[in-house]
Write a protein that holds these residues in place. Structure first.
Motif, PDB file in Angstrom:
ATOM      1  N   PRO A   1     -26.890  -9.157  -7.614  1.00  0.00           N
ATOM      2  CA  PRO A   1     -25.857  -9.153  -6.224  1.00  0.00           C
ATOM      3  C   PRO A   1     -25.788  -8.121  -5.460  1.00  0.00           C
ATOM      4  O   PRO A   1     -26.512  -6.857  -5.797  1.00  0.00           O
ATOM      5  N   SER A   2     -25.523  -8.088  -4.283  1.00  0.00           N
ATOM      6  CA  SER A   2     -25.593  -7.015  -3.132  1.00  0.00           C
ATOM      7  C   SER A   2     -24.512  -7.353  -2.376  1.00  0.00           C
ATOM      8  O   SER A   2     -23.745  -8.213  -2.114  1.00  0.00           O
ATOM      9  N   ARG A   3     -23.982  -6.097  -1.975  1.00  0.00           N
ATOM     10  CA  ARG A   3     -22.617  -6.239  -1.077  1.00  0.00           C
ATOM     11  C   ARG A   3     -23.245  -6.374   0.330  1.00  0.00           C
ATOM     12  O   ARG A   3     -22.390  -6.778   1.358  1.00  0.00           O
ATOM     13  N   ASP A   4     -24.495  -6.464   0.688  1.00  0.00           N
ATOM     14  CA  ASP A   4     -24.775  -6.922   1.938  1.00  0.00           C
ATOM     15  C   ASP A   4     -24.978  -8.477   2.130  1.00  0.00           C
ATOM     16  O   ASP A   4     -25.604  -9.071   0.927  1.00  0.00           O
ATOM     17  N   THR A   5     -24.387  -9.153   2.952  1.00  0.00           N
ATOM     18  CA  THR A   5     -24.269 -10.352   2.956  1.00  0.00           C
ATOM     19  C   THR A   5     -25.477 -11.112   3.502  1.00  0.00           C
ATOM     20  O   THR A   5     -26.458 -10.698   4.395  1.00  0.00           O
TER      21      THR A   5
ATOM     22  N   GLY B   1     -14.476  -8.013  -1.703  1.00  0.00           N
ATOM     23  CA  GLY B   1     -13.253  -6.589  -1.739  1.00  0.00           C
ATOM     24  C   GLY B   1     -13.909  -5.690  -1.613  1.00  0.00           C
ATOM     25  O   GLY B   1     -15.282  -5.411  -1.130  1.00  0.00           O
ATOM     26  N   GLU B   2     -13.398  -4.483  -2.261  1.00  0.00           N
ATOM     27  CA  GLU B   2     -13.918  -3.090  -2.082  1.00  0.00           C
ATOM     28  C   GLU B   2     -14.910  -2.792  -3.069  1.00  0.00           C
ATOM     29  O   GLU B   2     -15.772  -1.868  -2.797  1.00  0.00           O
TER      30      GLU B   2
ATOM     31  N   HIS C   1     -20.484  -8.953  -9.950  1.00  0.00           N
ATOM     32  CA  HIS C   1     -20.609  -7.203  -9.901  1.00  0.00           C
ATOM     33  C   HIS C   1     -19.491  -6.688  -9.829  1.00  0.00           C
ATOM     34  O   HIS C   1     -19.162  -6.783  -8.564  1.00  0.00           O
ATOM     35  N   LEU C   2     -18.976  -6.017 -10.679  1.00  0.00           N
ATOM     36  CA  LEU C   2     -17.829  -5.056 -10.394  1.00  0.00           C
ATOM     37  C   LEU C   2     -18.053  -3.800 -10.851  1.00  0.00           C
ATOM     38  O   LEU C   2     -18.632  -3.261 -11.673  1.00  0.00           O
TER      39      LEU C   2
END
Length: 704
Positions: A180-184, A209-210, A242-243
């Motif tokens: 997973p990545s926080r970049d869309t 979320g954050e 992923h948290l």
């Protein structure tokens, strides 16, 4: 599972001139760390530079996080970019481009079986996903099958029991998921080809979320096939959450589901020991035959960075596999009447559930990268079948009337097993000087198996123990060149551990030992990278016959393999790129006696080629790239007597790629351009599984 699943330091031959010397591209991308005291240096790599990514850390070869250059062992892989570039949509297609790896998959082993370094099958070449293995039941592995959703697929050659446990003396193949990545981001694949082939893949990642991010990959495919009854289809969904609630705490939750209905093909009978090419597209199965696999997977990972030197990791998982076969599997060709006699009307079902946990501590200091861990798993397995598999029929060799499945034997649950698996391991990479690294690892495995016979009532319990170790030394001659040497020991079961039967209850694990030395080097001016290795593996306690009582099976046989492997990725000229590998191997039984007291010492094990080579050449002009690939597999044998040969073969593939823009790529794929008739493996000694003929496909890849 089926009857044929259980069939069971002189390097002068290496002087033979090499037929190829170029290699498969390895793998994965991670940031390069630089010393803070050094000035910033701008490095400009040549466009499309070929590389084996020797300086990238990974977990397939060792859980300590050493790089491929540091690891005193042979490791290689193919990343997702290369997989897409070559059009390899399955794990089998992708990994058999790696050095010395050939596929020996058939319907009876789930089509996920491999041969390398002189050893073949699911009891010698392990299969894992993200470093976790699903136990092999009745010689069968069915997952992961499709390459979509994986960042890279790697192979650690030689005994890998320190990292993966029993059943890995030949090698271990590990599929590493996309993270997973926080970049869309999102990507899609759409393909359509000959023989009614179609496929679609979707994948995406982004933030929630954050403190959270996700990754979802979905894939489906269908084909009418090149043979009668050749239709096949499959689909899967892979999901990861992923948290990271704190900077020192990471949590991952994974859930997967997969269904497959492979081609219902069990091979083509030989005509007086030879392949009859006119029967290439015939299928002698029945019209209502079934091959179906269903896999479910749940995993949870937690990692806590306790302080600067200690990290704690825990991984819990649940796997479930359901499999169903209902086929006529054995065929014998009558050359005079041009008919095929069919037998072995089999119906078999597997239900496997595995629950496990791995707890691991990572310890780091200025000189040490170490791990200590404990693995535990409980596996339940039910085997349902219609043994003794009665039924027989005769059909025409050409255009057979398939008929329907029918057997006088009822399909009933035959046995249940419950297995408790435990392993303790420790591994350390000791950088005792700037140019020297010593790696040592040790592992102890135990397996307690309880088998309940639901028909005969002859229940039993059995406990197996195995020890594995690895000791290796790496020396950096220069920052670009390292040499290494290692010795290691591991173990294989004589048959799948969780489905051992009364006949092999008294057998212990076989023992494997390897010595290996090699070199890994990056060339100046971005010309590329290459590796070479020489090895020998000895395996003892294989099943043989008692010389005084030839009807009695005992342990005490032995075999060995020794060889040379070369791989490289090169960019010698602008716009040109080459990848390839070559393996030269000698594998022999040192002591093996079969039924009737027949001595097989000096013979080659089944499904083992002595030469394997791969080569890819790419030429780019602006947005267009033309790629030509070739694969050579030497002669193999279908029996230990070495009387039935699978001929050597060479297959050529081609890809024409047009990169429309940074988001859209179109590819025209051509497979087996010469329409070569060849056999990939055997199913019994008189029945060969033929490879696919010429095919074409157009694939669109889009990034959003």
């Amino acid at each position: 599972m089926h009857r044929f699943i259980h069939r069971a330091t002189d390097l002068r031959f290496i002087r033979t001139p090499l037929a190829a010397a170029l290699a498969s591209a390895l793998a994965f991308h991670a940031p390069v760390r630089a010393e803070a005291t050094l000035p910033a240096v701008e490095v400009k790599a040549r466009q499309d530079a070929a590389t084996l990514h020797l300086d990238e850390p990974g977990t397939t070869g060792s859980r300590t996080g050493v790089t491929a250059r540091e690891l005193p062992a042979s490791i290689e892989g193919i990343d997702s970019t290369t997989i897409r570039e070559r059009g390899d949509h399955t794990v089998m297609e992708a990994i058999t481009r790696a050095t010395g790896v050939t596929g020996v998959g058939a319907g009876g082993n789930g089509s996920m079986s491999f041969s390398t370094r002189g050893f073949s099958g699911t009891n010698s070449v392990g299969l894992a996903e993200d470093g976790v293995r699903l136990s092999t039941g009745a010689g069968t592995q069915t997952y992961p099958a499709d390459s979509w959703g994986y960042e890279r697929i790697e192979v650690l050659r030689g005994p890998a029991s320190v990292v993966y446990g029993s059943g890995t003396v030949g090698a271990t193949i590990n599929a590493v998921r996309k993270a997973p990545s926080r970049d869309t981001s999102a990507e899609a694949l759409l393909g359509i080809g000959t023989d009614g082939t179609g496929r679609v893949g979707l994948g995406g990642s982004g933030a929630l979320g954050e403190n959270a991010s996700f990754r979802i990959d979905a894939y489906g495919h269908t084909t009418d096939g090149q043979r009668d009854l050749g239709n096949a289809n499959g689909s899967k969904v892979m999901s990861t959450l992923h948290l990271q609630p704190r900077s020192d705490l990471r949590i991952e939750l994974l859930a997967d589901y997969s269904k497959q209905k492979p081609e219902r093909y069990w091979g083509t009978p030989l005509d007086k020991g030879r392949i009859d090419s006119s029967l290439r597209k015939e299928n002698y199965n029945v019209s209502d035959s079934i091959i179906a696999y269903e896999d479910k997977r749940l995993r949870a990972r937690v990692e806590w960075q306790a302080n600067d030197w200690l990290s704690l990791r825990n991984e819990a998982y649940y796997f479930e596999a359901n499999r169903h076969w209902k086929n006529v599997e054995q065929y014998s060709l009558d050359s005079t009447t041009r008919t095929v006699d069919r037998s072995d009307y089999l119906e078999i079902k597997h239900h496997l559930e595995q629950t496990g946990n791995r707890l691991e501590a990572g310890i780091r200091s200025a000189q040490h990268r170490a791990v200590v861990g404990w693995e535990v798993a409980t596996v339940s397995f039910r085997h349902t079948n219609n043994a003794p598999y009665g039924g027989a029929s005769t059909v025409a060799a050409r255009n057979p009337v398939h008929g329907v499945w029918g057997s006088p034997d009822p399909t009933l649950p035959k046995f249940d097993t419950r297995s408790h698996l435990n392993a303790l391991y420790a591994e350390d990479a000791w950088q005792f000087s700037e140019k020297w690294l010593l790696m040592a690892g040790i592992r102890h495995d135990s397996a307690k198996v309880s088998r309940d016979e639901l028909v005969s009532g002859t229940d039993f319990d059995k406990t197996l123990h195995g020890n594995a170790w690895r000791l290796g030394l790496t020396h950096h001659l220069t920052p670009a060149t390292s040499v290494y040497a290692q010795a290691s020991a591991g173990h294989d079961p004589v048959t799948s551990i969780i489905t051992m039967n009364l006949r092999n209850r008294d057998f212990s694990l076989t023992k494997g030992r390897q010595v290996e030395t090699g070199i890994k080097q990056s060339l100046d001016k971005g010309l590329g990278e290459w590796t070479a290795a020489i090895f020998r593996i000895d395996k003892d306690d294989i099943i043989t016959r008692d010389p005084l009582k030839p009807a009695l099976s005992v342990q005490g046989g032995s075999q060995h393999s020794q060889g040379f492997e070369l791989s490289a990725a090169l960019t010698p000229w602008k716009n040109w790129r080459f990848e390839g590998n070559y393996t030269r191997l000698q594998a022999r039984y040192d002591e093996l006696m079969e039924a009737g007291g027949v001595d097989r010492a000096g013979n080659r094990p089944t499904d083992v080629p002595e030469q394997v080579a791969n080569l890819w050449a790419h030429y780019r002009i602006g947005p267009v790239q033309a790629s030509l690939g070739g694969r050579y597999v030497g002669k193999r044998y279908a029996d230990n007597a070495n009387t039935v040969a699978l001929p050597s073969y060479a297959v050529a593939d081609a890809v024409l790629t047009w990169k429309h823009d940074n988001r859209t790529t179109l590819r025209l794929l051509g497979r087996n351009l010469t329409d070569k008739v060849y056999a990939t493996t055997s199913y019994g000694s008189q029945q060969l599984v033929l490879g696919q003929g010429r095919s074409f496909e157009v694939v669109a890849e889009v990034k959003f």
